[in-house]
Write an enzyme that holds these catalytic residues in place. Structure first.
Site, short mmCIF file in Angstrom:
data_model
loop_
_atom_site.label_atom_id
_atom_site.label_comp_id
_atom_site.label_asym_id
_atom_site.label_seq_id
_atom_site.Cartn_x
_atom_site.Cartn_y
_atom_site.Cartn_z
N THR A 90 76.01 45.23 25.33
CA THR A 90 74.74 45.11 26.02
C THR A 90 73.74 44.35 25.18
OG1 THR A 90 75.05 47.17 27.26
CG2 THR A 90 72.79 46.45 26.94
N MET A 116 75.27 54.55 19.52
CA MET A 116 74.86 53.29 18.88
C MET A 116 73.40 52.95 19.20
SD MET A 116 77.74 52.56 17.43
CE MET A 116 77.65 50.91 16.84
N GLY A 117 73.00 53.07 20.48
CA GLY A 117 71.61 52.79 20.84
C GLY A 117 71.31 51.31 21.00
N SER A 180 73.81 53.88 29.89
CA SER A 180 74.06 54.29 28.50
C SER A 180 73.29 55.57 28.21
CB SER A 180 73.61 53.20 27.53
OG SER A 180 73.58 53.73 26.22
N ASN A 182 72.41 56.53 25.35
CA ASN A 182 71.77 56.43 24.03
C ASN A 182 70.43 55.71 24.03
OD1 ASN A 182 74.03 57.75 22.87
ND2 ASN A 182 75.16 55.83 23.02
N LYS A 210 76.55 49.22 36.48
CA LYS A 210 77.38 50.16 35.71
C LYS A 210 76.74 51.54 35.70
CE LYS A 210 79.89 50.66 31.39
NZ LYS A 210 80.34 50.00 30.18
N ASN A 240 80.51 54.45 32.52
CA ASN A 240 80.07 54.43 31.12
C ASN A 240 80.59 55.69 30.40
OD1 ASN A 240 78.52 53.75 28.77
ND2 ASN A 240 77.11 52.66 30.12
C1 LIG Z 1 81.22 52.17 20.35
C2 LIG Z 1 80.96 51.94 21.81
C3 LIG Z 1 79.90 51.14 22.19
C4 LIG Z 1 79.62 50.94 23.55
N1 LIG Z 1 78.58 50.14 23.89
C5 LIG Z 1 78.35 49.89 25.20
C6 LIG Z 1 77.32 49.02 25.58
O1 LIG Z 1 76.62 48.42 24.75
N2 LIG Z 1 77.09 48.83 26.92
C7 LIG Z 1 77.86 49.45 27.88
O2 LIG Z 1 77.63 49.24 29.08
N3 LIG Z 1 78.86 50.27 27.53
C8 LIG Z 1 79.13 50.50 26.22
N4 LIG Z 1 80.15 51.32 25.88
C9 LIG Z 1 80.93 51.99 26.96
C10 LIG Z 1 82.21 51.24 27.29
O3 LIG Z 1 81.93 49.95 27.78
C11 LIG Z 1 83.02 52.02 28.35
O4 LIG Z 1 82.28 52.10 29.54
C12 LIG Z 1 83.35 53.44 27.89
O5 LIG Z 1 83.66 53.43 26.52
C13 LIG Z 1 84.50 54.06 28.68
O6 LIG Z 1 85.68 53.33 28.53
P1 LIG Z 1 86.85 53.70 27.47
O7 LIG Z 1 87.18 55.13 27.62
O8 LIG Z 1 87.96 52.74 27.76
O9 LIG Z 1 86.25 53.43 26.12
C14 LIG Z 1 80.44 51.55 24.53
C15 LIG Z 1 81.51 52.34 24.13
C16 LIG Z 1 81.77 52.55 22.81
C17 LIG Z 1 82.94 53.41 22.40
#
Ligand SMILES: Cc1cc2nc3c(=O)[nH]c(=O)nc-3n(C[C@H](O)[C@H](O)[C@H](O)COP(=O)(O)O)c2cc1C
Length: 332
Positions: A90, A116-117, A180, A182, A210, A240
């Protein structure tokens, strides 16, 4: 070689491992650009992206979820691993440091908790990064956009407006991140009235919304109906990370959980969304997909496209190969 590197990374603290992975990808990209071969210049490879989205535009059905390449600096290297499309970001209008470290944890079994934020370089640098590598990249790139931490919710639309305007010529589509856990207050924007405001400022590009897995069915249903009836939105990205799983299963009051335990809830959300959408719109499924079987279950529930994040962290590029082999390339 790749699997040894992957194993080594998993022995390190998670955020350090991530940063080293990104560094390795940037070096790989540099070598690719210097060699100048095997990278078909964009534009020669496929027609310009359509404003009305068609999944045939994607190289294949497997994408990388947002948050891995937050600053759009490694997507070219990542694209060589077999992804059909990549979400970068993001990104927020202004650069942000994100929350204090540590803010990323590995948890059993096959999960991550992150807080993360929205650490990111801000839209100006993000745009420069895109310009540098996108001409060499042969797959669609979607920008995942969010509001700055210090932007109050009643001004959030201005942030999304800036991001749409700055990035419309640089990416193939957008994912509007309202989910998100965070960024304080962000998830309160998951309302029909905010979607109506977004429709008024949206560029003529494919745009997905999302959403969070923790929303109650009634709220999800209202949002799905709104998106279905919209002439602007292409569909949803579901889901998410989950604040509820982080709290209930790991006692974490902050942060969101991603990984295997999220799969069932994300699957339910996809199923409900497809029921509402019927044969319209595009669903991008993400959440706990660690195997071809799970990807197929998401497809059966109505997902058009599949994204991975945590599964990719734990299983590495082999997961992408397996999913790609099992979910064939999209043809007419
Ligand atoms: C370390 C980390 C950072 C993430 N940062 C974002 C982000 O910046 N924006 C976002 O929409 N989702 C973010 N996500 C969420 C992922 O895009 C995804 O929606 C979520 O992890 C579920 O999928 P997964 O189980 O395959 O990881 C982040 C996930 C993780 C683990």
């Amino acid at each position: 070689m790749l699997s040894t590197l992957h194993w080594l990374l998993l022995q390190l603290p998670p955020e350090l491992a991530h940063n080293l992975g990104i560094l390795a990808l940037k070096i790989y990209q540099l070598l690719l650009r210097l060699k100048g071969k095997n990278i078909p210049p964009r534009g020669n490879l496929r027609p310009p992206f359509l404003s009305s989205f068609s999944i045939k535009e994607m190289g294949n059905r497997i994408g990388l979820a947002a948050g891995f390449d937050k600053d759009a600096e490694a997507f070219l290297g990542l694209s060589m691993m077999g992804f059909g499309f990549i979400e970068v970001g993001t990104v927020t209008p202004l650069p942000q440091e994100g929350n204090p470290k540590p803010r990323l944890w590995r948890v059993p079994s096959g999960g991550l908790i992150n807080q993360m934020g929205f650490n990111n370089c801000g839209v100006t640098q993000f745009k420069k990064n895109l310009k540098k590598n996108r001409p060499y990249c042969s797959i669609p790139i979607l920008a995942n956009i969010g509001k700055n931490k210090d932007t109050p919710n009643d001004k959030a639309l201005d942030d999304y407006d800036i991001l749409f305007k700055e990035l419309s010529t640089e990416v193939d589509g957008f994912v509007v991140n309202l989910s998100s856990p965070n960024t304080e207050g962000l998830r309160a924007l998951q309302t029909v009235s905010f979607l109506e405001k977004l429709e008024l400022i949206a560029p003529k590009k494919p745009i997905w919304i999302k959403l969070a897995p923790d929303l109650e069915t009634q709220f999800l249903t209202e949002l799905f109906i709104k998106i279905k009836n919209s002439h602007v939105f292409s569909g949803c990205v579901l889901t998410n990370t989950s604040k509820a799983i982080a709290l209930n299963d790991y006692g974490k009051t902050e942060g969101g959980y991603s990984g295997e335990k999220l799969f069932q809830r994300s699957l339910q959300c996809v199923r409900l969304c497809r029921e509402m959408f019927q044969s319209e719109k595009t669903i991008i499924a993400v959440g706990g997909i660690h195997s071809l079987l799970q990807a197929q279950q998401m497809r059966d529930a109505g997902a058009d496209l599949i994204e991975v994040y945590t599964g990719f962290v734990y299983h590495g590029p082999q997961l992408i190969k397996d999913l790609q082999a099992g979910l064939p390339i999209i043809r007419d």
